[in-house]
Design an enzyme around this catalytic site. Structure first.
Site, PDB file in Angstrom:
ATOM      1  N   HIS A 400      -6.743   8.072  -0.843  1.00 14.05           N
ATOM      2  CA  HIS A 400      -5.323   8.335  -0.559  1.00 14.05           C
ATOM      3  C   HIS A 400      -4.413   7.217  -1.052  1.00 14.05           C
ATOM      4  CE1 HIS A 400      -5.172   5.207   2.427  1.00 14.05           C
ATOM      5  NE2 HIS A 400      -4.028   5.610   2.929  1.00 14.05           N
ATOM      6  N   SER A 402      -4.586   2.714  -2.520  1.00 15.44           N
ATOM      7  CA  SER A 402      -5.479   1.630  -2.910  1.00 15.44           C
ATOM      8  C   SER A 402      -6.208   1.101  -1.693  1.00 15.44           C
ATOM      9  CB  SER A 402      -4.701   0.467  -3.511  1.00 15.44           C
ATOM     10  OG  SER A 402      -3.595   0.923  -4.194  1.00 15.44           O
ATOM     11  N   LYS A 476      11.751   0.409   0.503  1.00  8.84           N
ATOM     12  CA  LYS A 476      10.706   0.256   1.509  1.00  8.84           C
ATOM     13  C   LYS A 476      11.332   0.393   2.882  1.00  8.84           C
ATOM     14  CE  LYS A 476       6.720  -1.002   0.924  1.00  8.84           C
ATOM     15  NZ  LYS A 476       5.496  -0.212   0.665  1.00  8.84           N
TER      16      LYS A 476
HETATM   17  P1  5GP Z   1      -1.020   4.220   4.053  1.00 13.81           P
HETATM   18  O1  5GP Z   1      -0.571   5.588   4.267  1.00 13.81           O
HETATM   19  O2  5GP Z   1      -2.484   4.063   4.290  1.00 13.81           O
HETATM   20  O3  5GP Z   1      -0.253   3.184   4.751  1.00 13.81           O
HETATM   21  O4  5GP Z   1      -0.691   3.905   2.534  1.00 13.81           O
HETATM   22  C1  5GP Z   1      -1.100   4.676   1.476  1.00 13.81           C
HETATM   23  C2  5GP Z   1      -1.133   3.868   0.242  1.00 13.81           C
HETATM   24  O5  5GP Z   1       0.173   3.714  -0.306  1.00 13.81           O
HETATM   25  C3  5GP Z   1      -1.618   2.429   0.349  1.00 13.81           C
HETATM   26  O6  5GP Z   1      -3.020   2.376   0.396  1.00 13.81           O
HETATM   27  C4  5GP Z   1      -1.068   1.806  -0.910  1.00 13.81           C
HETATM   28  O7  5GP Z   1      -2.002   1.952  -1.955  1.00 13.81           O
HETATM   29  C5  5GP Z   1       0.148   2.651  -1.237  1.00 13.81           C
HETATM   30  N1  5GP Z   1       1.431   1.942  -1.140  1.00 13.81           N
HETATM   31  C6  5GP Z   1       1.902   1.201  -0.120  1.00 13.81           C
HETATM   32  N2  5GP Z   1       3.138   0.727  -0.399  1.00 13.81           N
HETATM   33  C7  5GP Z   1       3.473   1.216  -1.622  1.00 13.81           C
HETATM   34  C8  5GP Z   1       4.649   1.120  -2.448  1.00 13.81           C
HETATM   35  O8  5GP Z   1       5.649   0.493  -2.129  1.00 13.81           O
HETATM   36  N3  5GP Z   1       4.618   1.776  -3.635  1.00 13.81           N
HETATM   37  C9  5GP Z   1       3.545   2.519  -4.046  1.00 13.81           C
HETATM   38  N4  5GP Z   1       3.598   3.153  -5.204  1.00 13.81           N
HETATM   39  N5  5GP Z   1       2.428   2.611  -3.286  1.00 13.81           N
HETATM   40  C10 5GP Z   1       2.399   1.982  -2.089  1.00 13.81           C
HETATM   41 MN    MN Z   2       0.385   7.175   4.509  1.00 14.91          MN
END
Ligand code: 5GP
Ligand code: MN
Ligand code: MN
Length: 477
Positions: A400, A402, A476
């Site tokens: 889902h 990185s 953000k």
């Molecule tokens: P989660 O839902 O687990 O918090 O985040 C999902 C994924 O979004 C993270 O694993 C990371 O890879 C990606 N991510 C977090 N912040 C950003 C961002 O500002 N820009 C982008 N393109 N991906 C992000």
């Molecule tokens: Mn998420």
């Protein structure tokens, strides 16, 4: 790799039964050598713990973005029999139906003469931050419709087009929402937050398509080289969080009532068919629908800004797709040659249905489902396609994102938000957030390298690379 873990393929590993007492099935996870070096041992323990739950089918699965989470690891998939299996909020996560959507624009980077202005106007259009309040006044009855109809409510209310719904997993709504199982407190948190991005990891990002790996799939998805796109990541806000909190309490008691032995209290669960299990499922579906409505409202707000600033048609910004990455759903899968209806928990994992999946619109049937994988605000994000291999091996699932490697508190000690933002700006990436601390938490190096993570799922065949997207500017929460 810790002792006892068996390598079963180039990037594939097994946690054998017995690694922790009570495992009913093995664990399987996908990691390259390089990513294995970044793995928290706690995440493997959690993956093994999930394998002890009643009615789990075949494997407890970990994707290459695997990391520690509440009870279940993030990047985890667990499929359960409907008769003997359980449902667990820990297998979904607090942000029910957190997910990602991507829409394209007819612009290329050079068309954006004033990128800062565009980011600022998007920032004003989409309420952002912890307590972000909706600009749309959502009446109480509308909240009920959001929870039942999901993205369809939003489209019927004027936020988007009916085509958008064909580009959402589940058509943007689960059928089994039970609003009676959503507490007053959860509802009260949901009303002021419809159409808001939230905080932390959530974002709205302008991106440029910088590489195409699969021309045919990219054309089918409507993704072109050089095109400016917009990615939206958010979930069910306070409403989903409250649903999770409320039902965890009930399920902790239910775990005892049904004599389910757990290696970790955070795996609280109940039989899928029990009243407690059903109540959670219905409330979770309602929260998931709220999240789809929420992402649809944000999409609409963003499109309107593009229309205002560039004078283009609203319809010239089609949705590529919307995926959920924190959800449990009843799906049909083939297990040992037989079709079975299973309750598939994806917690920080994305559905990756291959060609011919029933849920896909006709023009994507031959290609597979678009899979959207964010990277970070300083690294690439990716579009991939779902595969038959995922259907066979991971209940139609892939990674889902990185995945985090550094906690928020560690990140804050390393660099200030201003330092992170300045470094990104030097690379041409504009970051806008309600406060600077939020930026430090989300620096690109708190995440695993996205290119490495998607390469693992591509090589394992769990989803195949279609396009790479590089960040231009990010909002953000
Ligand atoms: P989660 O839902 O687990 O918090 O985040 C999902 C994924 O979004 C993270 O694993 C990371 O890879 C990606 N991510 C977090 N912040 C950003 C961002 O500002 N820009 C982008 N393109 N991906 C992000
Ligand atoms: Mn998420
Ligand atoms: Mn989330």
């Amino acid at each position: 790799m810790p002792d006892g873990i068996i390598r079963v393929g180039t990037d594939e590993w097994e946690i054998p039964v017995g690694y922790v007492p009570g495992m009913r099935v093995p664990g399987r996870f996908f990691l390259s050598e390089a990513l294995a070096g970044l793995l928290e041992p706690g995440a493997l323990q959690q993956l093994a713990n999930v394998a002890t739950l009643p009615g789990i089918v075949r494997y407890s699965l970990g994707m290459p973005d695997l990391h520690w989470g509440y009870g279940f690891p993030i990047g985890g998939v667990g499929a359960f029999s409907l008769d003997e299996g359980v449902i667990s909020p820990g297998g979904v996560g607090f942000d029910i139906n957190c997910g990602v959507r991507l829409f394209t624009t007819p612009l290329v980077r050079a068309d954006i003469k004033k990128p800062r202005e565009l980011i600022e106007s998007l920032y004003r259009a989409v309420p952002t931050g912890v307590g972000a309040k909706s600009t749309a006044k959502i009446p109480k009855e509308a909240l009920l419709s959001m929870m039942v109809k999901g993205a369809r409510w939003a489209v019927e209310t004027g936020y988007g087009t009916t085509r958008d719904l064909t580009r959402c997993e589940e058509g943007g709504a689960m059928n089994d929402a039970d609003i009676r199982a959503v507490s007053e407190k959860a509802r009260a948190r949901g009303i002021p937050q419809g159409g808001t991005l939230g905080s932390g990891n959530h974002f709205l990002e302008l991106q440029e398509v910088s590489e195409i790996y699969d021309e045919k799939a990219a054309a089918a998805f409507g993704v072109k080289m050089g095109q400016v796109c917009c990615m939206i990541h958010c979930g069910s806000r306070g409403l989903g969080h409250q649903v999770c909190t409320d039902h965890l309490k009930v399920l902790e008691t239910a775990t005892k009532r049904y004599n389910i032995a757990l290696p970790d209290r955070q795996l609280a669960c109940a039989p899928a068919g029990s009243p407690e299990g059903q109540a959670y499922y219905g409330a979770m579906a309602a929260a998931a629908n709220y999240a789809w409505a929420n992402r649809q409202m944000i999409l609409h707000a963003a499109r309107k800004e593009f229309v205002r600033m560039f004078g283009m048609d609203y319809e010239s910004m089609p949705l590529v797709y919307d995926v959920a990455h924190n959800v449990a759903k009843i799906e049909e899968h083939t297990v040992e040659g037989r079709r079975a209806r299973l309750l598939v928990h994806r917690k920080g994992a994305t559905r990756s249905f291959g060609p011919g999946a029933p849920d896909l619109p006709g023009d994507l049937a031959a290609i597979g489902q678009p899979v959207i994988i964010p990277g970070s605000m300083g690294t690439s994000s990716y579009v991939l396609a779902g595969t038959a291999t995922a259907m066979e091996r991971t209940f139609g699932s892939t990674c889902h994102g990185s995945g985090r490697i550094m906690s928020r508190s560690q990140a804050k000690k390393k660099l200030t938000g201003k330092e992170v933002a300045d470094a990104l700006l030097a690379r041409g990436i504009i970051v806008r957030a309600p406060n600077e601390a939020a930026i430090a938490d989300e620096a690109p190096d708190v995440y695993k390298p996205s290119s490495e993570v998607v390469q693992v799922v591509h090589d394992a065949g769990l989803s195949t690379l279609v396009a790479r997207l590089t960040p231009l500017g990010v909002i953000k929460g």
